[in-house]
Design a protein around this motif. Structure first.
Motif, PDB file in Angstrom:
ATOM      1  N   THR A 136       9.175   2.776  10.455  1.00 59.94           N
ATOM      2  CA  THR A 136       8.769   4.165  11.619  1.00 59.94           C
ATOM      3  C   THR A 136      10.089   4.307  12.730  1.00 59.94           C
ATOM      4  OG1 THR A 136       6.386   3.876  11.454  1.00 59.94           O
ATOM      5  CG2 THR A 136       7.199   4.798  13.420  1.00 59.94           C
TER       6      THR A 136
ATOM      7  N   THR B 215       6.952   7.789   9.542  1.00 66.91           N
ATOM      8  CA  THR B 215       6.533   8.185  10.602  1.00 66.91           C
ATOM      9  C   THR B 215       7.875   8.366  11.534  1.00 66.91           C
ATOM     10  OG1 THR B 215       4.204   8.294  10.753  1.00 66.91           O
ATOM     11  CG2 THR B 215       5.127   8.649  12.670  1.00 66.91           C
TER      12      THR B 215
ATOM     13  N   HIS C  92       0.524   8.106   7.832  1.00 70.01           N
ATOM     14  CA  HIS C  92       1.883   8.180   7.399  1.00 70.01           C
ATOM     15  C   HIS C  92       2.518   9.582   7.257  1.00 70.01           C
ATOM     16  CE1 HIS C  92       0.329  10.385   3.772  1.00 70.01           C
ATOM     17  NE2 HIS C  92      -0.750   9.689   4.035  1.00 70.01           N
TER      18      HIS C  92
ATOM     19  N   CYS D 101       4.102  11.395   9.419  1.00 68.76           N
ATOM     20  CA  CYS D 101       4.199  12.463  10.418  1.00 68.76           C
ATOM     21  C   CYS D 101       5.316  12.564  11.165  1.00 68.76           C
ATOM     22  CB  CYS D 101       3.162  12.049  11.423  1.00 68.76           C
ATOM     23  SG  CYS D 101       1.418  12.107  10.836  1.00 68.76           S
TER      24      CYS D 101
END
Length: 192
Positions: free
Chosen positions: A92, A110, A126, A128
């Motif tokens: 992320t 993300t 997930h 985003c």
């Protein structure tokens, strides 16, 4: 780390900091506030002040957080805070000035922009994309592939369904379910 803000959001931030994090100073533009959780509040940041540690803007209002980021960005870097109880994928991306609060979950692939609040027990699934200055309120859920535009407030216990795109500076009410794309500036009420 320096903290800017001496009200509710600042109390929440100071409370979740690891005890090993040194708070070098607390500032706030309100000269009447003198103390927060045992820390002296130094008033506004002097124009000639030189930051020797990152600054964290502990302000809940998205527009004000943006203005403060712009005001200080040439003078300092901004800290990132992730509470130890949060579950955050190592795959992320998290922008500067962002906080991920207690019990929040941020899944793989993300992207979270700068100066974002991912509040208590919220879930970002997930793939985003969360724009700068967004506030994802407590227990809000972003389903897989959701996109949230700059400055948007995702209200407490609301849900943005998979793949839905929410524009910039929108307001999603507490408990609302967003099932279709929203344009910039939209207000999504719970009953809509």
């Amino acid at each position: 780390m320096y903290i800017f803000g001496a009200s509710g959001q600042a109390r929440a931030i100071i409370d979740i900091l690891d005890p090993d994090v040194k708070i070098s100073g607390v500032f706030d533009d309100d000269p009447k506030i003198k103390d927060i959780l045992g820390f002296k509040v130094n008033g506004p940041v002097p124009e000639d002040f030189e930051f020797d540690a990152p600054l964290f803007i502990a302000i809940g209002d998205n527009k004000r957080r943006k203005l403060l980021q712009e005001r200080f960005q040439k003078r300092t870097s901004f800290g990132i805070i992730v509470h130890k109880s949060a579950i955050v994928s190592r795959r992320t991306t998290i922008g500067e000035g962002t906080v991920i609060m207690e019990g929040a979950i941020v899944k793989v692939n993300t992207f979270i922009g700068k100066q974002v609040i991912v509040n208590t027990s919220s879930s970002v699934d997930h793939d985003c994309v969360v724009g700068d200055y967004v506030h994802i309120a407590p227990q809000a859920t972003l389903c897989g592939g959701a996109e949230i535009g700059e400055g948007t407030l995702v209200g407490a216990n609301s849900t943005v369904l998979p793949g839905v795109k929410v524009g910039k500076w929108c307001t999603i009410a507490a408990g609302a379910v967003v099932s279709k794309n929203l344009p910039d500036g939209a207000i999504k009420r719970r009953q809509d």
